[in-house]
Design an enzyme around this catalytic site. Structure first.
Site, PDB file in Angstrom:
ATOM      1  N   ASP A  55       0.823  -1.211   0.000  1.00  0.00           N
ATOM      2  CA  ASP A  55       0.000   0.000   0.000  1.00  0.00           C
ATOM      3  C   ASP A  55       0.859   1.265   0.000  1.00  0.00           C
ATOM      4  OD1 ASP A  55      -2.366  -1.440   0.003  1.00  0.00           O
ATOM      5  OD2 ASP A  55      -2.406  -1.596   2.193  1.00  0.00           O
TER       6      ASP A  55
ATOM      7  N   HIS B 237       0.315  -7.587  -1.706  1.00  0.00           N
ATOM      8  CA  HIS B 237      -0.966  -8.280  -1.863  1.00  0.00           C
ATOM      9  C   HIS B 237      -1.601  -7.971  -3.209  1.00  0.00           C
ATOM     10  CE1 HIS B 237      -1.659  -4.420   0.177  1.00  0.00           C
ATOM     11  NE2 HIS B 237      -2.858  -4.400  -0.375  1.00  0.00           N
TER      12      HIS B 237
ATOM     13  N   ARG C 152     -10.380   0.316   4.540  1.00  0.00           N
ATOM     14  CA  ARG C 152      -9.021   0.031   5.028  1.00  0.00           C
ATOM     15  C   ARG C 152      -8.480   1.182   5.852  1.00  0.00           C
ATOM     16  NH1 ARG C 152      -5.011   0.079   0.433  1.00  0.00           N
ATOM     17  NH2 ARG C 152      -4.220   2.008   1.328  1.00  0.00           N
TER      18      ARG C 152
HETATM   19  C1  SIN Z   1      -5.966  -3.110  -0.889  1.00  0.00           C
HETATM   20  O1  SIN Z   1      -5.124  -3.067  -1.766  1.00  0.00           O
HETATM   21  O2  SIN Z   1      -5.751  -2.615   0.220  1.00  0.00           O
HETATM   22  C2  SIN Z   1      -7.276  -3.826  -1.109  1.00  0.00           C
HETATM   23  C3  SIN Z   1      -7.108  -5.287  -0.911  1.00  0.00           C
HETATM   24  C4  SIN Z   1      -8.389  -6.046  -1.024  1.00  0.00           C
HETATM   25  O3  SIN Z   1      -9.426  -5.476  -1.387  1.00  0.00           O
HETATM   26  O4  SIN Z   1      -8.393  -7.231  -0.734  1.00  0.00           O
END
Ligand code: SIN
Length: 297
Positions: A120, A271, A286
């Site tokens: 992020d 991720h 988030r």
């Molecule tokens: C993100 O990149 O923070 C989103 C991840 C997600 O929606 O699983």
């Protein structure tokens, strides 16, 4: 047989699964753990804090199913670990909780946030130490999982000559790629007044909490390696991005039930949100915690 006979082998480390404050079930032997028996809507005791930090260092991605959280409780859980980040796109926005980045996707969405390998907001000077994504509603057709990858092991699996080559290099992380209307992950937003954040970070970083080295480039934000020609930089970055996305032993997969919160180490992992549920919806938000220092080699 000794590990050196298997240069691409990942040894299972001796991490304790003994915790007094909660039960833990690992997702893989290397990365990811599900935690039950902890109510995240209440303030953490010092013993819970100590055990959660140990679990985060050991497993990097912590999944907490069946949590009832208001926006204030979500923010309070994040604030327990440090100052909350406000996403560059939300600065100055008139909203009640600018610290919570909406992660909403439905049939009208032109994109889903995080649909590509990334950590992020690495375009910021101060890294985000950790993120806590709370998914309230999951797609009724299933899907909407998130993949995570372990950047310690990504570094450790590189050959010694490649590690030596990367040590001491820095790379540019540019928010214009993922955030602008035309490019990248297509978050489809215009630049904030001061422009998209853009920062230079070491390619190999030492984690401030564990002291371990990790690979710190990601296909979402990292645009070039400083000091290399454009072709050299592209070639090396593509090689590293391919290493991250096509080495399954780096990965774990988080399956979200409704009201699941996942807390990840945003330095030690990357991720990728999977948008496989169109035209169904997935809804959440988030919170991210700022690191205290710039990433260092
Ligand atoms: C993100 O990149 O923070 C989103 C991840 C997600 O929606 O699983």
């Amino acid at each position: 047989m000794a590990l050196e006979h298997f240069p691409d082998h990942v040894a299972v480390s001796e991490r304790s699964l003994e915790y007094d404050c909660f039960e833990i079930t690992t997702l893989t032997p290397h990365i990811g753990a599900e935690i039950r028996g902890l109510d995240l809507s209440s303030p953490l005791s010092s013993e819970q804090d100590k055990e959660l930090r140990r679990a985060l260092q050991d497993w990097m991605v912590l999944v907490f199913p069946e949590q009832e959280l208001t926006a204030d409780q979500h923010k309070a859980f994040g604030s327990h670990f440090g100052d909350l980040h406000i996403h560059p796109q939300l600065r100055g926005a008139k909203m009640s909780h600018p610290e919570i980045l909406p992660v909403h996707t439905n049939a009208d969405s032109p994109f889903t946030p995080g649909d590509g390998w990334h950590a992020d907001v690495t375009c910021e000077e101060l890294p985000l130490w950790g993120s806590m994504l709370y998914i309230r509603e999951t797609p009724e057709c299933g899907g909407g999982d998130t993949l995570y990858a372990d950047m310690y092991t990504a570094y450790e699996l590189l050959s010694e000559p490649m590690k030596r080559f990367l040590e001491g290099l820095t790379a540019i992380h540019d928010g214009a790629g993922p955030y602008s209307e035309q490019q990248g992950m297509g978050l489809g937003r215009s630049a904030p007044g001061e422009g998209f954040p853009c920062s230079e970070h070491p390619v190999v970083v030492r984690h401030p909490d564990t002291g371990r080295k990790l690979l710190y480039v990601n296909s979402g934000f990292t645009t070039r390696i400083v000091g290399l020609s454009a072709a050299e930089s592209r070639g090396i970055l593509d090689l590293l991005f391919r290493h991250i996305d096509s080495t399954p032993k780096l990965h774990c997969r988080v399956h979200w039930g409704p009201k699941t919160l996942t807390f990840w180490d945003n330095l030690a992992t990357q991720h990728h949100a999977i948008w496989d549920y169109y035209p169904h919806s997935r809804v959440g938000g988030r919170v991210s915690v700022l690191g205290k220092t710039r990433p260092t080699a």
